[in-house]
Write a protein that holds these residues in place. Structure first.
Motif, PDB file in Angstrom:
ATOM      1  N   GLU A  90     -33.633 -15.457  79.433  1.00  8.95           N
ATOM      2  CA  GLU A  90     -32.115 -15.642  79.578  1.00  8.95           C
ATOM      3  C   GLU A  90     -31.285 -14.847  80.439  1.00  8.95           C
ATOM      4  N   VAL A  91     -31.787 -13.500  79.781  1.00 10.35           N
ATOM      5  CA  VAL A  91     -30.914 -12.215  80.312  1.00 10.35           C
ATOM      6  C   VAL A  91     -31.307 -11.940  81.854  1.00 10.35           C
ATOM      7  N   THR A  92     -32.485 -12.383  82.151  1.00  6.70           N
ATOM      8  CA  THR A  92     -32.897 -12.426  83.776  1.00  6.70           C
ATOM      9  C   THR A  92     -32.061 -13.432  84.699  1.00  6.70           C
ATOM     10  N   THR A  93     -32.057 -14.776  83.870  1.00 11.82           N
ATOM     11  CA  THR A  93     -31.493 -15.852  84.548  1.00 11.82           C
ATOM     12  C   THR A  93     -29.908 -15.338  84.696  1.00 11.82           C
ATOM     13  N   ALA A  94     -29.430 -14.850  83.690  1.00  8.99           N
ATOM     14  CA  ALA A  94     -27.746 -14.515  83.474  1.00  8.99           C
ATOM     15  C   ALA A  94     -27.552 -13.662  85.136  1.00  8.99           C
ATOM     16  N   HIS A  95     -28.494 -12.492  84.911  1.00  6.79           N
ATOM     17  CA  HIS A  95     -28.436 -11.354  86.054  1.00  6.79           C
ATOM     18  C   HIS A  95     -28.508 -12.103  87.467  1.00  6.79           C
ATOM     19  N   TRP A  96     -29.439 -13.038  87.615  1.00  5.13           N
ATOM     20  CA  TRP A  96     -29.653 -13.782  88.945  1.00  5.13           C
ATOM     21  C   TRP A  96     -28.201 -14.410  89.209  1.00  5.13           C
ATOM     22  N   MET A  97     -27.727 -15.349  88.168  1.00  9.09           N
ATOM     23  CA  MET A  97     -26.579 -15.905  88.499  1.00  9.09           C
ATOM     24  C   MET A  97     -25.223 -15.151  88.792  1.00  9.09           C
ATOM     25  N   LEU A  98     -25.452 -13.965  88.302  1.00  6.60           N
ATOM     26  CA  LEU A  98     -24.446 -12.920  88.457  1.00  6.60           C
ATOM     27  C   LEU A  98     -24.339 -12.381  89.898  1.00  6.60           C
ATOM     28  N   ARG A  99     -25.985 -12.017  90.293  1.00  8.64           N
ATOM     29  CA  ARG A  99     -26.117 -11.529  91.649  1.00  8.64           C
ATOM     30  C   ARG A  99     -25.844 -12.354  92.870  1.00  8.64           C
ATOM     31  N   THR A 100     -25.767 -13.833  92.603  1.00 11.99           N
ATOM     32  CA  THR A 100     -25.288 -14.782  93.644  1.00 11.99           C
ATOM     33  C   THR A 100     -23.881 -14.403  94.200  1.00 11.99           C
ATOM     34  N   LEU A 101     -23.254 -13.823  93.478  1.00 13.16           N
ATOM     35  CA  LEU A 101     -21.658 -13.387  93.728  1.00 13.16           C
ATOM     36  C   LEU A 101     -21.920 -12.418  95.110  1.00 13.16           C
ATOM     37  N   ASP A 102     -22.780 -11.344  94.959  1.00 12.41           N
ATOM     38  CA  ASP A 102     -22.966 -10.537  96.225  1.00 12.41           C
ATOM     39  C   ASP A 102     -23.846 -11.073  97.375  1.00 12.41           C
ATOM     40  N   ILE A 103     -24.710 -12.081  96.744  1.00 15.18           N
ATOM     41  CA  ILE A 103     -25.643 -12.723  97.888  1.00 15.18           C
ATOM     42  C   ILE A 103     -24.670 -13.558  98.617  1.00 15.18           C
ATOM     43  N   ALA A 193     -29.452 -21.945  92.350  1.00  9.73           N
ATOM     44  CA  ALA A 193     -28.597 -21.037  92.487  1.00  9.73           C
ATOM     45  C   ALA A 193     -28.877 -20.338  94.100  1.00  9.73           C
ATOM     46  N   LEU A 194     -30.175 -20.398  94.233  1.00  9.69           N
ATOM     47  CA  LEU A 194     -30.548 -19.453  95.392  1.00  9.69           C
ATOM     48  C   LEU A 194     -30.616 -20.448  96.762  1.00  9.69           C
ATOM     49  N   ILE A 195     -31.080 -21.465  96.321  1.00  6.94           N
ATOM     50  CA  ILE A 195     -31.646 -22.325  97.546  1.00  6.94           C
ATOM     51  C   ILE A 195     -30.441 -22.537  98.731  1.00  6.94           C
ATOM     52  N   ALA A 196     -29.344 -22.604  98.518  1.00  2.00           N
ATOM     53  CA  ALA A 196     -28.188 -22.856  99.630  1.00  2.00           C
ATOM     54  C   ALA A 196     -28.278 -21.505 100.559  1.00  2.00           C
TER      55      ALA A 196
END
Length: 265
Positions: A90-103, A193-196
């Motif tokens: 859950e923490v890792t997922t939340a972190h990736w979702m936040l990182r998509t802002l920078d990505i 979240a990352l595919i696009a």
């Protein structure tokens, strides 16, 4: 009934459409022409004051930011099927979702310093470009866009974008060496979240950013592109002629971009 305000080729819109498809959810579609400036319409800005897409409306509730929309849809209508369980996951997922802002910001940078820059400068006068920039409500985003349109790949934002992507690809490679999907054996909203973003780089002809150093990403990308949700959420909105033009235009920038990529610390 869900209503989605979105752009046909907007990466953030794409990732929400993929999520909707994965969850089997129907929605009323309102496509905004972003090149025409529909996102600046006063009625739309009442829903999304930042004048960006997508925006989801669910029975009067307005949800903005694509990662938040994905999370909302999965929790409310998907019974959490795209959300891995357990503290670490859950923490890792939340972190990736936040990182998509920078990505997302990095993908925006590489688009507007290359192909989008050429398109805008070819179609609009300096005065028209200045008028478009003035319509952007965020002054920081406005200054960034100006830097990209004036400097192209020489803009300071390009180095920042490449650093962000290199860190993201390093972590993606580590995850995908161990499992088929980003969060393990099971497909999740992190993949959605990352595919696009990765697909956009591929469509720009920039797949060399990962092919040699991060090869597991390419296998993941092809697996994502074979899913029905990709066909529904991304491919169905892509004009084949425009897609080929995009790739050809991006190819002109690849050698310069590769040189900058290889020089990263």
């Amino acid at each position: 009934m869900l209503t989605l305000y979105h752009g046909s080729t907007s990466v953030c819109s794409q990732k929400v459409r993929v999520g909707l498809a994965e969850l089997g959810l129907s929605y009323d579609s309102v496509v905004l022409d972003l090149q025409r400036g529909d996102q600046f319409d006063p009625d739309y800005r009442k829903l999304n004051p930042s004048a960006v897409v997508p925006t989801l409306v669910d029975d009067g509730l307005v949800v903005v930011e694509s990662s938040l929309i994905l999370d909302y849809l999965d929790r409310k209508m998907g019974a959490g099927q795209l959300s891995p369980k357990g503290d670490v996951a859950e923490v890792t997922t939340a972190h990736w979702m936040l990182r998509t802002l920078d990505i997302h910001a990095a993908i925006n940078t590489l688009s507007f310093s290359t192909v989008a820059r050429d398109r805008i400068r070819a179609k609009k006068t300096s005065e028209q470009i200045a008028q478009d920039l003035e319509r952007m409500p965020d002054p920081v985003s406005r200054l960034k866009r100006l830097s990209l349109l004036e400097g192209g790949l020489d803009s300071v934002h390009v180095t920042q974008a490449l650093l962000i992507l290199h860190r993201a690809f390093t972590d993606m490679q580590a995850a995908l060496e161990a499992h088929d999907w980003m969060m393990g054996a099971a497909f999740s909203k992190v993949d959605v979240a990352l595919i696009a973003y990765v697909d956009r780089l591929d469509r720009l002809g920039f797949s060399g950013l990962w092919l040699t150093e991060f090869p597991a990403i390419d296998g993941w990308l092809r697996a994502m592109q074979s899913r029905q949700s990709y066909a529904t959420g991304i491919a169905a909105f892509a004009d084949p002629v425009a897609s080929e033009t995009l790739r050809q235009s991006g190819a002109h920038y690849w050698l310069d971009l590769e040189e900058r990529w290889l020089k990263l610390p």
